[in-house]
Each structure stands twice: as structure tokens, then as C-alpha cells.
Design a protein around this motif. Structure first.
Motif, PDB file in Angstrom:
ATOM      1  N   UNK A   1      -8.112  -7.174  -7.728  1.00  0.00           N
ATOM      2  CA  UNK A   1      -7.907  -8.647  -7.627  1.00  0.00           C
ATOM      3  C   UNK A   1      -7.320  -9.382  -8.515  1.00  0.00           C
ATOM      4  N   UNK A   2      -6.291 -10.198  -8.270  1.00  0.00           N
ATOM      5  CA  UNK A   2      -5.459 -11.020  -9.005  1.00  0.00           C
ATOM      6  C   UNK A   2      -5.866 -12.472  -8.968  1.00  0.00           C
ATOM      7  N   UNK A   3      -5.946 -13.016 -10.044  1.00  0.00           N
ATOM      8  CA  UNK A   3      -6.066 -14.507 -10.178  1.00  0.00           C
ATOM      9  C   UNK A   3      -4.843 -15.205 -10.425  1.00  0.00           C
ATOM     10  N   UNK A   4      -4.722 -16.253  -9.748  1.00  0.00           N
ATOM     11  CA  UNK A   4      -3.483 -16.974  -9.510  1.00  0.00           C
ATOM     12  C   UNK A   4      -2.716 -16.972 -11.058  1.00  0.00           C
ATOM     13  N   UNK A   5      -3.745 -17.675 -12.078  1.00  0.00           N
ATOM     14  CA  UNK A   5      -3.418 -17.895 -13.462  1.00  0.00           C
ATOM     15  C   UNK A   5      -3.077 -16.813 -14.251  1.00  0.00           C
ATOM     16  N   UNK A   6      -3.011 -15.621 -13.852  1.00  0.00           N
ATOM     17  CA  UNK A   6      -2.831 -14.286 -14.321  1.00  0.00           C
ATOM     18  C   UNK A   6      -1.512 -13.711 -13.932  1.00  0.00           C
ATOM     19  N   UNK A   7      -0.671 -14.369 -12.960  1.00  0.00           N
ATOM     20  CA  UNK A   7       0.286 -13.847 -12.434  1.00  0.00           C
ATOM     21  C   UNK A   7       1.462 -13.586 -13.351  1.00  0.00           C
TER      22      UNK A   7
ATOM     23  N   UNK B   1      -4.029 -11.585  -0.996  1.00  0.00           N
ATOM     24  CA  UNK B   1      -5.031 -12.240   0.120  1.00  0.00           C
ATOM     25  C   UNK B   1      -4.811 -13.722   0.244  1.00  0.00           C
ATOM     26  N   UNK B   2      -3.799 -14.251  -0.289  1.00  0.00           N
ATOM     27  CA  UNK B   2      -3.740 -15.644   0.094  1.00  0.00           C
ATOM     28  C   UNK B   2      -2.399 -16.320  -0.286  1.00  0.00           C
ATOM     29  N   UNK B   3      -2.088 -17.280   0.470  1.00  0.00           N
ATOM     30  CA  UNK B   3      -0.857 -17.624   0.422  1.00  0.00           C
ATOM     31  C   UNK B   3      -0.624 -18.289  -1.136  1.00  0.00           C
ATOM     32  N   UNK B   4      -1.735 -18.984  -1.312  1.00  0.00           N
ATOM     33  CA  UNK B   4      -1.533 -19.676  -2.895  1.00  0.00           C
ATOM     34  C   UNK B   4      -1.101 -18.502  -4.031  1.00  0.00           C
ATOM     35  N   UNK B   5      -1.764 -17.256  -3.973  1.00  0.00           N
ATOM     36  CA  UNK B   5      -1.294 -16.363  -4.800  1.00  0.00           C
ATOM     37  C   UNK B   5      -0.054 -15.824  -4.514  1.00  0.00           C
ATOM     38  N   UNK B   6       0.272 -15.756  -3.211  1.00  0.00           N
ATOM     39  CA  UNK B   6       1.706 -15.231  -2.798  1.00  0.00           C
ATOM     40  C   UNK B   6       2.893 -16.230  -3.555  1.00  0.00           C
TER      41      UNK B   6
ATOM     42  N   UNK C   1     -12.606  -8.897  -1.824  1.00  0.00           N
ATOM     43  CA  UNK C   1     -11.565  -9.609  -1.618  1.00  0.00           C
ATOM     44  C   UNK C   1     -10.989  -9.055  -0.184  1.00  0.00           C
ATOM     45  N   UNK C   2      -9.942  -9.919   0.078  1.00  0.00           N
ATOM     46  CA  UNK C   2      -9.167  -9.650   1.395  1.00  0.00           C
ATOM     47  C   UNK C   2      -9.396 -10.472   2.414  1.00  0.00           C
ATOM     48  N   UNK C   3      -8.310 -10.723   3.186  1.00  0.00           N
ATOM     49  CA  UNK C   3      -8.329 -11.603   4.380  1.00  0.00           C
ATOM     50  C   UNK C   3      -8.925 -10.608   5.679  1.00  0.00           C
ATOM     51  N   UNK C   4      -9.881 -11.400   6.744  1.00  0.00           N
ATOM     52  CA  UNK C   4     -10.327 -10.534   7.670  1.00  0.00           C
ATOM     53  C   UNK C   4      -9.117 -10.061   8.683  1.00  0.00           C
ATOM     54  N   UNK C   5      -9.316  -8.891   9.065  1.00  0.00           N
ATOM     55  CA  UNK C   5      -8.306  -8.240   9.695  1.00  0.00           C
ATOM     56  C   UNK C   5      -7.599  -9.079  10.748  1.00  0.00           C
ATOM     57  N   UNK C   6      -8.152 -10.081  11.539  1.00  0.00           N
ATOM     58  CA  UNK C   6      -7.405 -10.817  12.393  1.00  0.00           C
ATOM     59  C   UNK C   6      -6.560 -11.910  11.803  1.00  0.00           C
ATOM     60  N   UNK C   7      -6.829 -12.283  10.481  1.00  0.00           N
ATOM     61  CA  UNK C   7      -5.791 -12.948   9.995  1.00  0.00           C
ATOM     62  C   UNK C   7      -4.882 -12.651   9.028  1.00  0.00           C
ATOM     63  N   UNK C   8      -4.587 -11.271   9.257  1.00  0.00           N
ATOM     64  CA  UNK C   8      -3.627 -10.552   8.326  1.00  0.00           C
ATOM     65  C   UNK C   8      -2.174 -10.869   8.750  1.00  0.00           C
ATOM     66  N   UNK C   9      -1.961 -10.596  10.076  1.00  0.00           N
ATOM     67  CA  UNK C   9      -0.808 -10.961  10.451  1.00  0.00           C
ATOM     68  C   UNK C   9       0.044 -12.396  10.089  1.00  0.00           C
ATOM     69  N   UNK C  10      -1.014 -13.198  10.315  1.00  0.00           N
ATOM     70  CA  UNK C  10      -0.440 -14.651  10.044  1.00  0.00           C
ATOM     71  C   UNK C  10      -0.169 -14.794   8.652  1.00  0.00           C
ATOM     72  N   UNK C  11      -1.058 -14.327   7.712  1.00  0.00           N
ATOM     73  CA  UNK C  11      -0.939 -14.463   6.237  1.00  0.00           C
ATOM     74  C   UNK C  11       0.405 -13.279   5.884  1.00  0.00           C
TER      75      UNK C  11
END
Ligand SMILES: *Cc1c(COP(=O)(O)O)cnc(C)c1O
Length: 209
Positions: free
Chosen positions: A78-84, A98-103, A132-142
Motif C-alpha cells: 500500500x502506498x500513501x499519497x504523502x509518500x509518493x 487503488x484510487x484516482x487520488x493516488x494516481x 486495499x484495492x478496489x472491488x472487481x466491478x470498479x476496476x475498469x472504471x478506475x
């Protein structure tokens, strides 16, 4: 067994699992996970030619980074945004987006150091609360949202399957991951290249292959 003997054994098993499923050995990446392992032991692995290493903590990559040459680091935890900012110039691939914020933060920091980061979309395949991670059905959208970011390349999917002493029990999860992987690949989205399916652990990599 020595590390060299261990790796030879693992290679045999990888080759056998690949042949059994009609795949090629060279299509499978053996990523050596080096968390908690000290530099001398890691060197035993890199000197055998295994230079793609996985770590799950930013701090641990930073402390080992200058001690090892010719290594391609993968962040698998897992990667915290403040450590990128600490690893944007150090790792080859981030498996745990696993999030647009992190990306967005990864893209921004990579832009500042003039590079593009390869990333995988992390999926919580069994819906486990502690993972961590997004549900399977959210992965394509992300994946599609991440693909629009300037300094990111979406290269595949990642999951950490539930721990099961009988790895065959996880086949259903690996199958669902593969189905989605193929489905997204077939849609040929811009800036999404489904090439990596990162799922195997020490106890289940044969079933995963
Ligand atoms: C530690 C770790 C692995 C490797 O697990 P082993 O069972 O030690 O092989 C794989 N993926 C992630 C995310 C990890 O943190």
C-alpha cells in the motif's frame, strides 16, 4: 537449501506450471520479494540475475536503494499519497494503485522528475475488509480514469488473494482476475496495456500461473 538452490527449485515449478497451462516460461516474471531481507542476502539473488525486486514499504526501498545497483524496484504494498514523492524517481512499477487520488499524485510527482510510471490497478478480489484495492466491478472504471493521467501508463492488474493453506481454493479469484484482464485488454483503451497480472505469492504461484 541455499538461495541459489531455492531459486532453481522455484524455476522448475514455474516452468512446469507454465507448460501445464500452455504458457511460456519467459512470459512469467519471477519477482523476488525482499522485504525484511538484508543487503548481503539480496545480493545473492541479484548476482544470479534476478534483478526485479519487490518491496511493500516506501521506507525500505529508500534505505536499500543506494546499496544495490542494477535493480528494478517494484512497490507492491500500500502506498500513501504523502509518500509518493520519495519513490517517484526510484521504482520501475507501482502495483498498488487503488484510487484516482493516488494516481493523480503519482502522475504529478513523475512529471516533476520527467518520467512516466508504470502502474497496476489493485483489486480487492475477495472483498476482504483488511485489504486495499478496489472491488472487481470498479476496476475498469478506475483504470480508464488513471489512463487519462499524463505521467502514468496502466500496465495491468494486481491482487493479493486471501491466505489459504490450500492454494487451489484461490483459483476462482485468479480466474476472475484473468477474465477482467482479458476483457479490458480486448477493449484496447488508450494508454491501457494489459500486460501484467500480479497475483502470485510464495504459497500459491503455481495455481496463479
Ligand atoms: C510480501 C508480499 C508478497 C510476497 O509474499 P510471500 O508469501 O512472502 O511470497 C506478495 N505481495 C505483497 C503485496 C506482499 O506484501
Amino acid at each position: 537449501m541455499s538461495i541459489a538452490e531455492n531459486i532453481a527449485e522455484i524455476n522448475k515449478k514455474i516452468t512446469a506450471a507454465a507448460e501445464k497451462s500452455g504458457r511460456k516460461r519467459e512470459d512469467i516474471l519471477l519477482l523476488a520479494v525482499t522485504k525484511t531481507i538484508d543487503i548481503p542476502r539480496i545480493k545473492e539473488v541479484t548476482e544470479l540475475g534476478y534483478t526485479e525486486l519487490g518491496e511493500n514499504k516506501v521506507q525500505e526501498i529508500m534505505s536499500k536503494y543506494d546499496e544495490l545497483d542494477g535493480v528494478q524496484w517494484h512497490l507492491i504494498g500500500h502506498l500513501q499519497t504523502n509518500k509518493v514523492k520519495y519513490i517517484a524517481d526510484k521504482v520501475k512499477m507501482i502495483h498498488s494503485v487503488d484510487s484516482l487520488k493516488l494516481g493523480t499524485e503519482i502522475s504529478k510527482r513523475c512529471g516533476q522528475c520527467g518520467r512516466i510510471m508504470d502502474i497496476l490497478v489493485e483489486i480487492n478480489i475477495a472483498g476482504e475488509e483488511a485489504k486495499h484495492g478496489v472491488p472487481l466491478d470498479m476496476a475498469e472504471k478506475l483504470a480508464c480514469e488513471l489512463a487519462k493521467l499524463e505521467n502514468i501508463r496502466v500496465r495491468g492488474l494486481m491482487t493479493v488473494a486471501p491466505y489459504d493453506p490450500e492454494p487451489e481454493n484461490n483459483r476462482k479469484y485468479f480466474k476472475n482476475m484473468y477474465k477482467l484482464f482479458i476483457d479490458i485488454k480486448s477493449k484496447r483503451y488508450d494508454n491501457i496495456n494489459m500486460e501484467y497480472l500480479s497475483m502470485g505469492m510464495t504459497n500459491d504461484y503455481e495455481a496463479q500461473i
